[in-house]
Structures are given as C-alpha cells and as structure tokens.
Design a protein around this motif. Structure first.
Motif, PDB file in Angstrom:
ATOM      1  N   SER A  74       0.822  -1.219   0.000  1.00 53.94           N
ATOM      2  CA  SER A  74       0.000   0.000   0.000  1.00 53.94           C
ATOM      3  C   SER A  74       0.851   1.262   0.000  1.00 53.94           C
ATOM      4  O   SER A  74       0.641   2.191   0.775  1.00 53.94           O
ATOM      5  N   THR A  75       1.844   1.294  -0.868  1.00 52.74           N
ATOM      6  CA  THR A  75       2.710   2.464  -1.025  1.00 52.74           C
ATOM      7  C   THR A  75       2.243   3.285  -2.225  1.00 52.74           C
ATOM      8  O   THR A  75       2.081   2.754  -3.325  1.00 52.74           O
ATOM      9  N   GLU A  76       2.028   4.588  -2.009  1.00 55.32           N
ATOM     10  CA  GLU A  76       1.631   5.454  -3.109  1.00 55.32           C
ATOM     11  C   GLU A  76       2.855   5.831  -3.936  1.00 55.32           C
ATOM     12  O   GLU A  76       3.871   6.298  -3.401  1.00 55.32           O
ATOM     13  N   VAL A  77       2.779   5.608  -5.228  1.00 62.09           N
ATOM     14  CA  VAL A  77       3.865   5.926  -6.157  1.00 62.09           C
ATOM     15  C   VAL A  77       3.317   6.873  -7.214  1.00 62.09           C
ATOM     16  O   VAL A  77       2.219   6.675  -7.735  1.00 62.09           O
ATOM     17  N   VAL A  78       4.094   7.918  -7.531  1.00 59.99           N
ATOM     18  CA  VAL A  78       3.709   8.868  -8.566  1.00 59.99           C
ATOM     19  C   VAL A  78       4.597   8.627  -9.780  1.00 59.99           C
ATOM     20  O   VAL A  78       5.822   8.791  -9.718  1.00 59.99           O
ATOM     21  N   LEU A  79       3.996   8.199 -10.884  1.00 57.79           N
ATOM     22  CA  LEU A  79       4.704   7.952 -12.133  1.00 57.79           C
ATOM     23  C   LEU A  79       4.805   9.256 -12.917  1.00 57.79           C
ATOM     24  O   LEU A  79       3.823  10.004 -13.024  1.00 57.79           O
ATOM     25  N   VAL A  80       5.976   9.539 -13.464  1.00 61.66           N
ATOM     26  CA  VAL A  80       6.261  10.863 -14.030  1.00 61.66           C
ATOM     27  C   VAL A  80       6.770  10.739 -15.467  1.00 61.66           C
ATOM     28  O   VAL A  80       7.774  10.063 -15.724  1.00 61.66           O
ATOM     29  N   CYS A  81       6.062  11.394 -16.391  1.00 56.73           N
ATOM     30  CA  CYS A  81       6.548  11.611 -17.761  1.00 56.73           C
ATOM     31  C   CYS A  81       6.968  13.078 -17.832  1.00 56.73           C
ATOM     32  O   CYS A  81       6.106  13.957 -17.762  1.00 56.73           O
TER      33      CYS A  81
END
Length: 554
Positions: free
Chosen positions: A525-532
């Motif tokens: 349950s780790t929030e990850v922000v994917l970035v382009c």
C-alpha cells in the motif's frame, strides 16, 4: 497537482478558497478576512533574500561539524546554572573559528540531559561578540533528538508549517563534539529571535512571548522581546475576547486581537501532524508575536519532535486551549476549519511532497551517520522507512476523517501489465503548453511544448497505490528540438517516479523510442507517482498514451 513553492501564491489560493466558500455567510466573515489579508500582506511583503547566508545554509542542507570548547571556569559556571549563557569557542570543520559564543543547556523533562551526558544546547553567536553570525544566524539550537530517533520530525514539521503559511524555525543537522568528546548527531534548529521575526514579519518591534510549559494564554508570559511596559495588555485583550459571552461580540473582539486565518492553519497542521503536545491539544510548545502594524497576535509552533504517532489522531475534536475553545464556539469556525484541513491536505500535506522531502533528507544525512558507524546509518534507513509509512498512514487517516475515499491498490493483469490512462499536468518551472490528447503523427499522446525558449520543468503524472515488489515503468517517447537542462534529477525527456532521479533521457530530434524505468516498492500500500517529464530550455516532447504501462517483474 502542482505543489506550490511560493508562499505568496499559496496564501492567495488559500484566501480565494476561503472567500468563495463563505462569501454569503455574513458581513462578519468579510471583516475577518479583511483583517487576515492585512496581516498576510505584511507577511508576504518581506524582502526575498534568496542569496542571504542563512537562506543558502538551510536550502542546501549543510551539515556542519561543530567542535565546542568550554574552558574549565566557564564549564563550572554552566554546571552551577545550566540555563544561563557562558562563553565557549566553536570550530566549524577546519576553516572557521567562532570565539566568545554564548552557550547554555536546553530541554524539558523528556529531552534534558546534563552537560556530562548528551546535552541539548542553545548557541548565541552575538551574545558576547557583537554582529558575529553563524551562516547568517545569530541564534540556533542543537537538539539531542532523544525523543526522535529518526532525526526527521522537526525538519518535516518546519517544512509543512512554512509551506502552509505558518512561520516556523528552519531545520538542518550537525555533528557535534564537546571538549573533545564526540556527542554524535544532532538536529540543528533556527532560534526564535529578532532575526527570525524580521525575516517573517518585516518587523521585530512587537511583543514576543514564550508560551511557557503547559500554560494557556491567561497565564503571565515571559516576554522575550518588546518595547515599553511589560503589562501584557495584548494578551489580556485576547483572553477577554475569547471569554466574551456574546458570540457576535466575541467574533468581533477576536478579529481585533488574533490573526484568525493563520491560527486556523496552525491548529489544522498541529492536528494533521498529530502534534499532541502543541497549543491546540495541550496548551504547550507555542510562541506569540504581536505584529505592531496590525496589532494582532500570531501563534507560532514549537517543540515538534513527536509527530505522526497515531494515524487516527483526531483532526476535528478533542482540542483544548482557551483561544481554540472560544473560537470554535463561533458558528462559522468549524466550516472554515474543515475547509482549511481539506485545502492543506490537497496542496501541502501530500504523499508526494512529504515522501520527496523524506528522501531528500535521507540522502544527505545517511553518509554523515555512516561516518560515525554503519550501524547508525542502517538504523537511520529503518527509521526513515518507518516515518514514511507513518506519514502515509496519517494521510489515509485524515482522508477517512474527511470522508474521502482512500486510494485502492492497483492490480496488474495476468501478464503483470497495468495500462495507465489517468494523467495530470504539473508545471514546476516555466510556462509550457500542456496537451493531454495531442496527435503526433497519428499517435495519441501527452505533449509538453516549450512554445518560447526558457527554463522549463514540466510533467504528466499518474498516482498508483502498489503492493511490495519490483516494477518497471515504460512507454514510448519522442522529441523535437529539445535542448536539455543538465540537472541531477534528469535531462531532457524521460520517465521516472517522483522522488527519484533517472538515467534515461531523450533530446534533440528523436523518433519514438521505448524508455524504461525500474524501481522497487518496499512495503504494501505504497503510493507511487509515475512521471513523464521534460526538463529543457526549448523543444517539444510526446509520450505515447497507448504505450504507457506499469509492469510487475516478480
């Protein structure tokens, strides 16, 4: 969502939100807002000094090595009266020597240690030698962090409160020796003094009070700074306003004596960080400053070394304090306060902002702890992971209390692939054109276009909640005329996750190329922000929407 880095912009957004939501409540609300705007106009009008020595010191996260030397006669005086300043000499590394520095012990019941142990210390560089400064600072504290093994709580609190428009002392760290004895690693914190007041309020002429130990505003305070008779009339007026039985009159009197909007933010952030030992909950660890230009008292936070202990710590009830109680009985306050919590949760108290800050501090602190011993560094790894998990759990707890549906973990398909469809634009520098459905040679794409040459840092972002494991973020990227910025986080166009740097980069003119970024998720349950993203001076970048995907590798 863009993380606002400019205090004035954030306050403007906050004021706009406040006005739109409550524009029809009453004329009284407008009077409260008008007083607030007058105060914040003064706060934000202070001169920006980005190149000042103190700004550079904290911005760069300098971790000095301080060797403190106290002569036997001065040490005897300190042992006799540990709260009074004595003289010492401080050597910073091999280059700087500060003489005639004032030093005394500090700390309350939980953190106080005698001089022969690991004492917490207050240093005043111009106490005995006029105009002597330490990286532009007159006064600082060295906290032994015995109640915060992570060395992170006070730093995170400082970042959160300042980002939310509530002035708080800035924080870094230091290695410390005392008369040749290695005391280890300390938290270095800016002191509350005339320089702090001038930096934040543009004036140091008002009354500045220490709140005292578990003492409400109706008890006499130690006035640290101020002019004229110390009759504490400003505090008495605030007490009388909070106790006014007529609620309409109470609202008017509180507006005349208290910076209400700032106080709502302070209470919100104390409760959101689970700062159980602050003013809102325990009438403790606070300072008060009466800005003479508006003649209103501003509450300032202190002693924030025990945070994020309970993910379900109440945000909306169980408050103490005469001022809090008096204000909360007004019919409009609870709605205003709820809006403030929601606003801060969206714009300041975010997983991305806080986990990025934790990662940044970890990167600079760990090598220094490893110099002490590898065990200390590994323990810091563990405590950093723990506080990150507690921060994320606290965000989820606040969302639950606000009635916000928390994110659910995403599940890749049978082949381990998750297609990514929801993207949000974020611009951190410059003014690029952002398009979420651009047509690049027949390919539906996310586009970042530098219409005019300038320094631009911009991205498209997607948030996902992931279980522990190894992942690969991948997609096709194309560029045209990209002149990349040379930055540690990345160059030109590429893919990464928030809080990381990336080796992949495309620049110049490039046809569609597959780009990958691999990463580990340590806990469920780790929030990850994917970035382009595109970091460039000029050019355009496209990210093929149909190709953007997350692949679980184990």
């Amino acid at each position: 969502m863009t993380i606002l880095s400019n205090d004035s912009a954030r306050r403007a957004v906050e004021t706009q939100m406040f006005s739109q939501r409550h524009g029809q409540i009453s004329r009284l609300t407008f009077r409260l807002l008008a007083g607030t705007l007058a105060l914040f106009a003064l706060l934000t009008a202070r001169a920006a000094r980005p190149d000042a020595a103190d700004q550079v010191f904290f911005r760069e996260g300098v971790i000095p090595k301080l060797r403190i030397e106290i002569s036997p006669p001065e040490l005897a005086r300190l042992n006799k009266d540990n709260r009074s300043f004595v003289r010492c000499t401080i050597r910073e590394g091999d280059d700087f020597i500060y003489s005639e520095v004032g030093i005394h012990l500090k700390g309350a019941a939980g953190s106080f240690r005698p001089v022969g142990d690991r004492p917490a210390l207050t240093l005043n560089f111009d106490k005995f030698r006029e105009k002597q400064k330490f990286h532009g600072l007159d006064k600082l504290h060295l906290n032994n962090s015995v109640q915060d093994g992570s060395y992170l709580n006070e730093h995170l609190a400082s970042v959160i409160f300042n980002a939310g428009g509530v002035p708080a002392p800035r924080v870094s760290h230091a290695r410390v020796w005392l008369n040749g004895r290695d005391l280890g690693f300390y938290v270095l914190k800016e002191g509350f003094d005339s320089q702090f007041l001038a930096n934040h309020f543009g004036s140091k002429a008002g009354n500045f009070y220490d709140g005292g130990f578990c003492a409400d505003v109706d008890q006499r305070k130690d006035r640290k700074l101020g002019r004229g008779t110390n009759d504490q009339a400003d505090l008495k007026a605030l007490v009388a306003a909070a106790r006014e039985p007529d609620l309409a009159k109470r609202a008017e009197r509180l507006d005349q004596t208290l910076a209400i909007d700032q106080f709502l933010s302070l209470v919100a952030m104390e409760m959101m960080t689970a700062h159980w030992d602050g003013y809102a909950r325990n009438r403790n660890n606070y300072r008060l400053y009466n800005h003479p230009a508006v003649n209103k008292l501003v509450f300032l936070p202190s002693g924030m070394d025990q945070l994020f202990g309970d993910p379900n710590f109440p945000v909306f009830d169980s408050m103490g304090g005469l001022v809090t109680s008096g204000l909360w009985q007004l019919p409009q306050t609870k709605l205003q306060y709820r809006d403030r919590v929601s606003h801060l949760l969206t714009n300041v108290f975010t997983a991305e902002f806080l986990t990025n800050e934790i990662a940044r501090v970890h990167a600079r602190v760990r090598p220094v702890l490893a110099e002490i011993n590898e065990g200390a560094a590994k323990n810091f790894d563990n405590t950093t992971r723990d506080i990150q998990n507690r921060v994320l759990a606290r965000i989820a707890g606040i969302q639950k209390q606000l009635g916000i549906q928390p994110m659910k973990p995403v599940t890749p398909g049978p082949n381990g692939v998750l297609k990514l469809a929801k993207w949000q634009a974020q611009v951190d520098a410059g003014e690029p054109k952002m398009a979420d459905a651009a047509d690049q040679a027949g390919v539906k794409s996310l586009e970042i276009n530098l219409d005019k040459p300038s320094r631009v840092v911009a991205s498209w972002r997607s948030r996902v909640l992931l279980d522990a494991g190894k992942y690969r973020f991948e997609g096709k990227v194309a560029t045209k005329g990209v002149v990349p910025l040379k930055e540690p986080t990345g160059e030109g166009a590429g893919l990464r996750i928030s809080g990381s740097s990336r080796p992949n980069q495309l620049s110049g003119d490039s046809d569609w190329k597959n780009v990958t970024f691999e990463f580990d998720v340590p806990a469920a349950s780790t929030e990850v922000v994917l970035v382009c993203e595109l970091r460039a001076e000029k050019g355009r970048a496209w990210f093929d929407l149909g190709s953007l995907q997350l692949v679980r590798q184990n």
